[in-house]
Design a protein around this motif. Structure first.
Motif, PDB file in Angstrom:
ATOM      1  N   ALA A  84       0.724  -1.221  -0.113  1.00 58.73           N
ATOM      2  CA  ALA A  84      -0.153   0.207  -0.384  1.00 58.73           C
ATOM      3  C   ALA A  84       1.117   1.145   0.147  1.00 58.73           C
ATOM      4  CB  ALA A  84      -1.080  -0.426   1.302  1.00 58.73           C
ATOM      5  N   GLU A  85       1.799   1.502   0.202  1.00 61.63           N
ATOM      6  CA  GLU A  85       2.454   1.892   0.964  1.00 61.63           C
ATOM      7  C   GLU A  85       3.769   2.673  -0.719  1.00 61.63           C
ATOM      8  OE1 GLU A  85       7.032   3.264   3.272  1.00 61.63           O
ATOM      9  OE2 GLU A  85       5.360   2.298   4.264  1.00 61.63           O
ATOM     10  N   ASP A  86       3.814   1.348  -1.136  1.00 63.02           N
ATOM     11  CA  ASP A  86       4.450   1.327  -2.476  1.00 63.02           C
ATOM     12  C   ASP A  86       3.797   2.216  -3.393  1.00 63.02           C
ATOM     13  OD1 ASP A  86       7.601   0.941  -3.628  1.00 63.02           O
ATOM     14  OD2 ASP A  86       6.762   0.160  -4.489  1.00 63.02           O
ATOM     15  N   HIS A  87       2.331   1.580  -3.268  1.00 67.81           N
ATOM     16  CA  HIS A  87       1.311   1.717  -4.553  1.00 67.81           C
ATOM     17  C   HIS A  87       1.312   3.596  -4.638  1.00 67.81           C
ATOM     18  CE1 HIS A  87      -0.301  -2.253  -5.119  1.00 67.81           C
ATOM     19  NE2 HIS A  87       1.077  -2.035  -5.534  1.00 67.81           N
ATOM     20  N   LEU A  88       1.542   4.197  -2.704  1.00 62.90           N
ATOM     21  CA  LEU A  88       1.094   5.181  -3.014  1.00 62.90           C
ATOM     22  C   LEU A  88       2.429   6.467  -3.398  1.00 62.90           C
ATOM     23  CD1 LEU A  88      -0.485   7.694  -1.538  1.00 62.90           C
ATOM     24  CD2 LEU A  88       0.292   7.522   0.214  1.00 62.90           C
ATOM     25  N   GLY A  89       3.104   5.668  -3.231  1.00 65.89           N
ATOM     26  CA  GLY A  89       4.842   6.138  -4.307  1.00 65.89           C
ATOM     27  C   GLY A  89       4.350   6.255  -5.291  1.00 65.89           C
ATOM     28  N   LEU A  90       4.090   4.846  -5.527  1.00 70.66           N
ATOM     29  CA  LEU A  90       3.563   5.236  -7.765  1.00 70.66           C
ATOM     30  C   LEU A  90       3.363   6.628  -7.857  1.00 70.66           C
ATOM     31  CD1 LEU A  90       4.413   0.820  -7.520  1.00 70.66           C
ATOM     32  CD2 LEU A  90       6.290   3.484  -8.460  1.00 70.66           C
ATOM     33  N   SER A  91       1.991   6.437  -7.265  1.00 68.13           N
ATOM     34  CA  SER A  91       0.626   7.766  -8.088  1.00 68.13           C
ATOM     35  C   SER A  91       1.281   8.622  -7.402  1.00 68.13           C
ATOM     36  CB  SER A  91      -0.807   7.470  -6.561  1.00 68.13           C
ATOM     37  OG  SER A  91      -1.353   8.689  -6.974  1.00 68.13           O
ATOM     38  N   ARG A  92       1.817   9.170  -5.894  1.00 69.11           N
ATOM     39  CA  ARG A  92       2.710  10.426  -5.886  1.00 69.11           C
ATOM     40  C   ARG A  92       3.730  10.696  -7.441  1.00 69.11           C
ATOM     41  NH1 ARG A  92       3.906   8.787  -0.237  1.00 69.11           N
ATOM     42  NH2 ARG A  92       1.703  10.246   0.974  1.00 69.11           N
ATOM     43  N   ILE A  93       4.570   9.938  -7.323  1.00 68.90           N
ATOM     44  CA  ILE A  93       5.442  10.059  -9.202  1.00 68.90           C
ATOM     45  C   ILE A  93       4.704  10.185 -10.386  1.00 68.90           C
ATOM     46  CG2 ILE A  93       7.069   8.925 -10.334  1.00 68.90           C
ATOM     47  CD1 ILE A  93       8.107   7.312  -8.377  1.00 68.90           C
ATOM     48  N   CYS A  94       3.254   9.150 -10.611  1.00 70.94           N
ATOM     49  CA  CYS A  94       2.674  10.124 -11.408  1.00 70.94           C
ATOM     50  C   CYS A  94       1.898  10.874 -11.085  1.00 70.94           C
ATOM     51  CB  CYS A  94       1.818   8.759 -11.641  1.00 70.94           C
ATOM     52  SG  CYS A  94       1.855   7.111 -12.186  1.00 70.94           S
ATOM     53  N   THR A  95       1.497  11.155  -9.881  1.00 70.55           N
ATOM     54  CA  THR A  95       1.352  12.692 -10.310  1.00 70.55           C
ATOM     55  C   THR A  95       1.566  13.851 -10.256  1.00 70.55           C
ATOM     56  OG1 THR A  95      -0.519  12.035  -8.982  1.00 70.55           O
ATOM     57  CG2 THR A  95      -0.174  14.478  -8.472  1.00 70.55           C
ATOM     58  N   GLU A  96       2.666  13.680  -9.658  1.00 71.48           N
ATOM     59  CA  GLU A  96       4.107  14.093  -9.954  1.00 71.48           C
ATOM     60  C   GLU A  96       4.687  14.487 -11.798  1.00 71.48           C
ATOM     61  OE1 GLU A  96       9.034  14.960  -9.267  1.00 71.48           O
ATOM     62  OE2 GLU A  96       7.955  14.096  -8.563  1.00 71.48           O
ATOM     63  N   LEU A  97       4.409  13.800 -13.052  1.00 66.47           N
ATOM     64  CA  LEU A  97       4.767  13.206 -14.097  1.00 66.47           C
ATOM     65  C   LEU A  97       3.843  13.657 -14.544  1.00 66.47           C
ATOM     66  CD1 LEU A  97       6.803  12.353 -16.395  1.00 66.47           C
ATOM     67  CD2 LEU A  97       5.568  10.431 -16.172  1.00 66.47           C
ATOM     68  N   GLU A  98       2.746  13.975 -13.887  1.00 61.77           N
ATOM     69  CA  GLU A  98       1.370  14.723 -15.136  1.00 61.77           C
ATOM     70  C   GLU A  98       1.156  16.070 -14.708  1.00 61.77           C
ATOM     71  OE1 GLU A  98      -2.372  12.603 -13.224  1.00 61.77           O
ATOM     72  OE2 GLU A  98      -2.382  10.800 -14.577  1.00 61.77           O
ATOM     73  N   ILE A  99       1.533  16.425 -13.689  1.00 61.93           N
ATOM     74  CA  ILE A  99       1.791  17.874 -13.660  1.00 61.93           C
ATOM     75  C   ILE A  99       2.558  18.779 -13.248  1.00 61.93           C
ATOM     76  CG2 ILE A  99      -0.784  17.696 -11.881  1.00 61.93           C
ATOM     77  CD1 ILE A  99       1.121  18.506  -9.112  1.00 61.93           C
ATOM     78  N   ASP A 100       3.563  18.406 -13.651  1.00 64.35           N
ATOM     79  CA  ASP A 100       5.256  18.377 -14.292  1.00 64.35           C
ATOM     80  C   ASP A 100       4.980  19.713 -15.136  1.00 64.35           C
ATOM     81  OD1 ASP A 100       7.319  19.744 -13.785  1.00 64.35           O
ATOM     82  OD2 ASP A 100       8.466  17.627 -14.573  1.00 64.35           O
ATOM     83  N   HIS A 101       5.263  20.638 -14.891  1.00 63.24           N
ATOM     84  CA  HIS A 101       5.585  21.179 -16.258  1.00 63.24           C
ATOM     85  C   HIS A 101       7.356  22.161 -16.794  1.00 63.24           C
ATOM     86  CE1 HIS A 101       0.849  21.351 -16.678  1.00 63.24           C
ATOM     87  NE2 HIS A 101       1.193  21.966 -15.087  1.00 63.24           N
ATOM     88  N   GLY A 102       7.921  21.091 -15.817  1.00 62.64           N
ATOM     89  CA  GLY A 102       9.111  21.516 -16.269  1.00 62.64           C
ATOM     90  C   GLY A 102       9.493  21.059 -17.515  1.00 62.64           C
ATOM     91  N   SER A 103      11.130  21.208 -17.400  1.00 61.39           N
ATOM     92  CA  SER A 103      11.485  21.273 -19.184  1.00 61.39           C
ATOM     93  C   SER A 103      11.854  19.701 -19.590  1.00 61.39           C
ATOM     94  CB  SER A 103      13.436  21.607 -18.812  1.00 61.39           C
ATOM     95  OG  SER A 103      13.925  19.980 -17.679  1.00 61.39           O
ATOM     96  N   PRO A 104      11.750  19.205 -20.627  1.00 60.08           N
ATOM     97  CA  PRO A 104      11.489  18.061 -21.676  1.00 60.08           C
ATOM     98  C   PRO A 104      12.977  17.452 -20.559  1.00 60.08           C
ATOM     99  CG  PRO A 104      11.765  19.483 -23.143  1.00 60.08           C
ATOM    100  CD  PRO A 104      12.102  20.476 -21.554  1.00 60.08           C
ATOM    101  N   GLU A 105      14.005  17.789 -20.274  1.00 59.11           N
ATOM    102  CA  GLU A 105      15.029  16.893 -19.345  1.00 59.11           C
ATOM    103  C   GLU A 105      14.445  16.514 -18.355  1.00 59.11           C
ATOM    104  OE1 GLU A 105      15.443  19.597 -20.734  1.00 59.11           O
ATOM    105  OE2 GLU A 105      16.578  18.526 -22.399  1.00 59.11           O
ATOM    106  N   ASN A 106      13.643  17.519 -17.371  1.00 52.38           N
ATOM    107  CA  ASN A 106      13.176  16.988 -16.182  1.00 52.38           C
ATOM    108  C   ASN A 106      12.045  16.082 -15.847  1.00 52.38           C
ATOM    109  OD1 ASN A 106      13.064  17.286 -13.210  1.00 52.38           O
ATOM    110  ND2 ASN A 106      10.971  18.193 -13.969  1.00 52.38           N
ATOM    111  N   ARG A 107      11.154  16.587 -16.784  1.00 47.36           N
ATOM    112  CA  ARG A 107       9.996  15.320 -17.117  1.00 47.36           C
ATOM    113  C   ARG A 107      10.524  13.388 -17.416  1.00 47.36           C
ATOM    114  NH1 ARG A 107       5.392  16.514 -17.745  1.00 47.36           N
ATOM    115  NH2 ARG A 107       4.476  15.315 -19.243  1.00 47.36           N
ATOM    116  N   ARG A 108      11.831  13.599 -18.362  1.00 46.90           N
ATOM    117  CA  ARG A 108      12.109  12.693 -18.897  1.00 46.90           C
ATOM    118  C   ARG A 108      13.064  12.140 -17.748  1.00 46.90           C
ATOM    119  NH1 ARG A 108      11.914   8.294 -22.589  1.00 46.90           N
ATOM    120  NH2 ARG A 108      13.470   7.074 -22.012  1.00 46.90           N
ATOM    121  N   GLU A 109      13.203  12.542 -16.390  1.00 45.08           N
ATOM    122  CA  GLU A 109      14.258  11.773 -15.325  1.00 45.08           C
ATOM    123  C   GLU A 109      12.757  11.460 -14.882  1.00 45.08           C
ATOM    124  OE1 GLU A 109      16.380  14.753 -13.447  1.00 45.08           O
ATOM    125  OE2 GLU A 109      17.703  15.136 -15.119  1.00 45.08           O
TER     126      GLU A 109
END
Length: 67
Positions: free
Chosen positions: A11-36
């Motif tokens: 459950a903790e791991d799934h929450l962490g994965l969800s947070r990373i997905c959210t970060e990727l969805e809302i991040d408006h950073g550089s293409p390099e940052n999105r790739r990272e």
């Protein structure tokens, strides 16, 4: 590992994965940052799958009933 421990870890791991997905969805950073972030997500998904597999084998494929 007890079932309760396994459920808590997953459950903790799934929450962490969800947070990373959210970060990727809302991040408006550089293409390099999105790739990272995407590379980090891929690495975490692979790690998660490898760790989970001995405890939770893949479900058998579903098939539609024949008539």
């Amino acid at each position: 590992m007890s079932t309760d421990d396994l459920v808590s870890v997953l459950a903790e791991d799934h929450l962490g994965l969800s947070r990373i997905c959210t970060e990727l969805e809302i991040d408006h950073g550089s293409p390099e940052n999105r790739r990272e972030v995407a590379d980090h997500l891929i690495a975490q998904l692979v790690r998660h799958e490898v760790a989970e597999e001995p405890y939770l084998p893949p479900a058998p494929p579903c098939t539609a009933p024949t008539t």
